[in-house]
Design a protein around this motif. Sequence first.
Motif, PDB file in Angstrom:
ATOM      1  N   THR B  11       0.841  -1.201   0.000  1.00  0.00           N
ATOM      2  CA  THR B  11       0.000   0.000   0.000  1.00  0.00           C
ATOM      3  C   THR B  11       0.879   1.256   0.000  1.00  0.00           C
ATOM      4  O   THR B  11       2.095   1.172   0.008  1.00  0.00           O
ATOM      5  N   GLY B  12       0.228   2.412  -0.029  1.00  0.00           N
ATOM      6  CA  GLY B  12       0.954   3.684  -0.011  1.00  0.00           C
ATOM      7  C   GLY B  12       0.858   4.440  -1.316  1.00  0.00           C
ATOM      8  O   GLY B  12       0.616   3.854  -2.370  1.00  0.00           O
ATOM      9  N   ASN B  13       1.009   5.760  -1.241  1.00  0.00           N
ATOM     10  CA  ASN B  13       1.003   6.642  -2.426  1.00  0.00           C
ATOM     11  C   ASN B  13      -0.301   6.626  -3.215  1.00  0.00           C
ATOM     12  O   ASN B  13      -0.298   6.875  -4.413  1.00  0.00           O
ATOM     13  N   GLY B  14      -1.393   6.280  -2.548  1.00  0.00           N
ATOM     14  CA  GLY B  14      -2.678   6.362  -3.238  1.00  0.00           C
ATOM     15  C   GLY B  14      -3.382   5.032  -3.433  1.00  0.00           C
ATOM     16  O   GLY B  14      -4.485   4.972  -3.954  1.00  0.00           O
ATOM     17  N   THR B  15      -2.745   3.945  -3.007  1.00  0.00           N
ATOM     18  CA  THR B  15      -3.418   2.643  -3.031  1.00  0.00           C
ATOM     19  C   THR B  15      -4.562   2.693  -2.015  1.00  0.00           C
ATOM     20  O   THR B  15      -4.421   3.293  -0.956  1.00  0.00           O
ATOM     21  N   ASN B  16      -5.696   2.060  -2.340  1.00  0.00           N
ATOM     22  CA  ASN B  16      -6.801   2.183  -1.392  1.00  0.00           C
ATOM     23  C   ASN B  16      -7.641   0.913  -1.184  1.00  0.00           C
ATOM     24  O   ASN B  16      -8.637   0.950  -0.486  1.00  0.00           O
ATOM     25  N   HIS B  37       3.359  -0.871   3.889  1.00  0.00           N
ATOM     26  CA  HIS B  37       3.493   0.415   3.206  1.00  0.00           C
ATOM     27  C   HIS B  37       4.775   0.380   2.382  1.00  0.00           C
ATOM     28  O   HIS B  37       5.799  -0.140   2.828  1.00  0.00           O
ATOM     29  N   SER B  39       6.962   2.377   1.850  1.00  0.00           N
ATOM     30  CA  SER B  39       8.146   2.958   2.502  1.00  0.00           C
ATOM     31  C   SER B  39       8.908   1.911   3.307  1.00  0.00           C
ATOM     32  O   SER B  39      10.121   2.000   3.471  1.00  0.00           O
ATOM     33  N   PHE B  60      -5.132   4.682  -6.688  1.00  0.00           N
ATOM     34  CA  PHE B  60      -4.655   5.672  -7.647  1.00  0.00           C
ATOM     35  C   PHE B  60      -3.226   6.018  -7.282  1.00  0.00           C
ATOM     36  O   PHE B  60      -2.986   6.962  -6.525  1.00  0.00           O
ATOM     37  N   ASN B  62      -0.094   7.743  -6.951  1.00  0.00           N
ATOM     38  CA  ASN B  62       0.220   9.142  -7.248  1.00  0.00           C
ATOM     39  C   ASN B  62      -0.903   9.815  -8.028  1.00  0.00           C
ATOM     40  O   ASN B  62      -0.667  10.646  -8.898  1.00  0.00           O
ATOM     41  N   GLY B  63      -2.126   9.433  -7.722  1.00  0.00           N
ATOM     42  CA  GLY B  63      -3.276  10.056  -8.360  1.00  0.00           C
ATOM     43  C   GLY B  63      -3.439   9.638  -9.814  1.00  0.00           C
ATOM     44  O   GLY B  63      -4.284  10.189 -10.513  1.00  0.00           O
ATOM     45  N   ALA B  71       3.439   6.782 -12.579  1.00  0.00           N
ATOM     46  CA  ALA B  71       4.407   7.256 -11.591  1.00  0.00           C
ATOM     47  C   ALA B  71       4.769   6.129 -10.630  1.00  0.00           C
ATOM     48  O   ALA B  71       5.909   6.024 -10.168  1.00  0.00           O
TER      49      ALA B  71
END
Lengths: 996, 275
Positions: B11-16, B37, B39, B60, B62-63, B71
Amino acid sequence: MAHRIEIGFGEGIRDALGEKIRKRIIEHLRIPVDSVQTIEVYTIDGPLAPGELGKAARGPLSDPVIQETAIDHGIARGFDWLIEVGFRPGVTDNVGKTAGEAIALLTGKPVRVYTSRQYVIRGIRDRCALDTLTRADAERIASELLANDLIQRYDIIDGKTWDPAAGIKPYVPRVMGENRPRTEEIDLNVPDAELVRISQERVLALSLEEMRILRDYLKNDAILAHRKEVGLGATMTDAELECLAQTWSEHCKHKIFNARIAYDDGEGNTREIDSLFDTCIKRSTREIRERMGTNDWCLSVFSDNAGIIRFNDDWNLVFKVETHNSPSALDPYGGALTGIVGVNRDPFGCGKGAKLIFNTDVFCFAPPDYDRPLPKRILHPRRIYEGVREGVEHGGNKSGIPTVNGCLVFDERYLGKPLVYCGTGGIMPARIAGTPTHTKEILSGDLIVMTGGRIGKDGIHGATFSSEELHEGSPVTAVQIGDPITQKKMTDFLLVARDRDLYRAITDNGAGGLSSSVGETARLSGGCELDLKKAPLKYPGLNPWEILISESQERMTLAVDPAKSEEFLKLARKMDVEATVLGRYTDSGWFHIRYGEETVVLIEMSFLHDGLPQMNLRAVWAPPRHPEPDFPEPPDLGGALKAMLSRLNICSKESVVRQYDHEVQGGSVVKPLTGVVNDGPSDAAVIRPLLDSFEGIVVANGVCPRYSDIDTYHMAACAIDEAIRNAVAVGASLDRLAGLDNFCWCDPVRSEKTPDGEHKLAQLVRANEALYDLTTAYGVPCISGKDSMKNDYQIGEVRISIPPTLLFSTLGKMEDVRKAVTMDVKRPGDLVYVLGKTFRELGGSEWYALHGAIGNGVPRVQAETAKALYEALHRAISAGLVASCHDCSDGGLGVALAETAFAGGLGIAVDLKAVPAEGIGRNDELLFSESQSRFVATIRPEAQEAFEAALAGCAIARIGEVIPDGVLRIDGLGEKRIIDEELAALKAAWQKPLAF
Amino acid sequence: MSKKISAIVITGNGTNCELEMAHACRLAGFDEVDIVHISELLCGTKRLDDYDFLNLPGGFLNGDDLGSAKAGANRILHAAVAGGRERLFDQFARFIAAGKLILGVCNGFQLLVKLGMLPDLDGLYDRQTVTLTYNDSGRFEDRWVHLRANAASPCIFTRGLRGIYLPVRHGEGKFIPQDEEILERLHRQNLIALQYSNGEYREATTDYPANPNGSIDAIAGICNETGRIFGLMPHPEAYLHRTNHPRWTREELPEEGMGLALFRNAASFLRSNSF
């Protein structure tokens, strides 16, 4: 030197966005165009070598399978007009930010990237090969559809003079730091007229009386002495003035709701009301909680950013609804996006912070097919509709929060200001590290830490701006664009920090920015000292006052125990989230703000928060009288029903609903669309927030502004009833239902501009009285709420005021989601019931509106009767006796029957003579009366006895049955069959209006 | 005693969709399921090597600002793992070489495709030959679709399935191969594991809205040659219980949602001797 990378689709690849724009140019602007092609442009400001530019273009910036790239020349060929739209300096450019990060990772070089988009337009050529598309057309396409002049700039390029080899010269919309940050002193020892001018020019939205209080504050010797110690004198700094204006704004202080009101009820009686908020809203909740005694499930009401209730022993629920009307009027996309990601931060910044689990949105617009000239600065309703829809789509979907429920309301007066209600719910553990999570504590010495986005000039004066009507000089900077991904990264980080107990308290930066978030939380310790120079900025050149009140998005403020700050900051770095210590909370009693060593604000906490005197207002109620319509009962009631189903307030909203992710997080139980082909209109949402449990949440809304034309008391009563009955319809129980009130009013303070302010205030008083009466009658406590009081438009002689609008939202706990019921008919042979009595209540109805009338007989809620029905219905639903249940609202029984039938794909045959009714002699009135607290339910024949027993004593009747044929068959009050319509035709009429 | 099997959900950077993805793994019987995550991977506190099943959930990244998952793919290709000379990509490559399982859903599928890990016809892991782009409708859509499974596919995840009913929730799900040759190879090698179909799962369809995005040859999900890497646009983790089904109040449905089958197949493969 800057470079341009252009990315376009390859030959033969469909350009879906271009297609969509082409359609909009034709449909919205009625300009015929043959094709629109889009090209993405990245302007790179940084020291990249040619090889690196190529790597970036072919790497992260393009899709090699379908796209082609060009560096420093144009891709477009053979067009009539090319329109390139980019942002103005300082406007949030999310894509540019992501591109910059990607290129930095790829090349190891820091770059700034600015995005723009080209629309390459080809006109339709007729046989004489004449140009059909003029420059004026291109101008219109650019200004009325593609670009919003407030935040964007555009270039128009003529295809005849286009040289692709030269392309377009790079333009870098960098914000120039125009000045060295400085603090100005403002002398308030000036004549009254000058005070008024200062307030207006600075968009302070403070009255003369309030300005005088500020002036007099600096006449106290003790205060002056203390100011002297930090280098301040007897004049106010701009930062102080701005900070007080934010804190004292209508938006933040709810001056009207807290005012002392002399209310003249129009019958010769005048009463004194000491704060509507205290005497109607809070009092109701207090009384209900007292009644609940030890079973009270409210945990935190009206004191935090959102309301908190108990879900079960281990989890709490949080809910808040806000509006973002004024920004959405100016920039629908950015305004609405900021609205949704902004309200997300309320539950997130409530108590110890909640994980966000659902969104709900209600939009009020003027009709999208509005075809008269638009007043100055007003965007076309269709553009507002599309922009708001898209802003909320991006804000909600990209945040990974399901949009579970909502509605659209149409009325021409929302031309003056659209209403954009955004709500968010959250869930949080009841305890973390053994401590309850629903309270907030801050100790003197705790560090003030800001996390998330950086501060820019965006959103300056949002709070004060929304405390005014939309006028000629409404500030551009009040508009901003949210960035859901920066926020998602921050919330991911803060949830980890929360669970590790790394911070003491959390709050969001919304209206008023730091001045508000720190100002509010500093009350818990008794003061603060903060250095604005430490705040991370998007670009240099911001003055201290701007940093203090900027409403730049995606920021939370935290109180962190110094012993834990290192670990907190380390985790932030690891998770790539910016976190900065700005100062510390104190118990000095002072709100003390520095810029480096220089003090720019020194105000007593007590003055900041309690220095504002209570307003004194007068309200006078004079009930309006409207002509009674006198049209005869139409002979073709089938046609009438179709006309009703095509009304904007009744028709299907599927095209909007589908574009919102309503299932992410995996707990979807009752979706917004339901039925045999997944397209019927659900009354409420049910979700399961914990995937290993069947305990659920019900979310519903009620809103009916048309009734305000007759009496806001009944408007509010009906909105509350609607929100509650929608929840009950899917299976919610009254004894575990909480409410949220959200008032959007037109200015109710009498002034030169608002000569009818006393009437509008009386409308507000009446709505609040209804709120008290209804919520106490149902035992549904409000746990939080919000108001927005200046929803007017005034430019020149044109004044448009919205109809007074109350959105009431409900949040319920459901013990077992497997008991939930949907609104679609299930099987042929099931029995059709009407629950609740129909009266001749067509005042303000859709039926009258269809005939251009308002009338006077507004629906009246009979709460005691309704409560008994809701409790009985809940028992029946819990016992599994109900196959379908749909509430009757806009369009009454006729519409509810049609929707129930076509959602389930089965016919219904009923007899109106069986409907429990009183005082109704006409078929059309029985079909379309909007009496409240009614449902259409279907029951399996074998459940009939038990169902009728469960609802004994309530006004219910079996009126017919579900039939296998696809028709709606209604026998009238006389001997005649009055409706015999194909379901397909009814459904088509219902689906058509908003199927864009 | 059966083998212990473990799953990682990044997960992280926009994963949902990480929670429901992890929930699916748990229901499917994985002994250890970690939501990690990104990171944690980048700073080296967690390693892909320690898991058997890699889940790339929807969201999403990085959107999706530069096009879906672009990205995100750039990060995996170029970001270095702290404390060594390794890129995150190297861990992915090792994971694949070890014959472990990867499932990418929606944004995770887009990520696999844009990294070049699907369909990966040449076993290089990093050359993109197909793409997922904007729906023909030009809009994000949330709707349930029928998916026909290819019985001849080597896909581990769709074994034994005839068809499956799941929601799509995306704006960029239109599958396009680079050229005819790639498409032909996908068909010939039966790498097209799932196609949008009519209601009876009999025929693939390119008709909207049954095919919600205009995908070429109705392609909804593909696997690599080993069948161990699988990506699909619809969300299996969104249908784990009958109450997730849009018509559960009107149809007789089994308690367990259809999406779980994919995760169960992953678990039984990892427990079997063939792994």
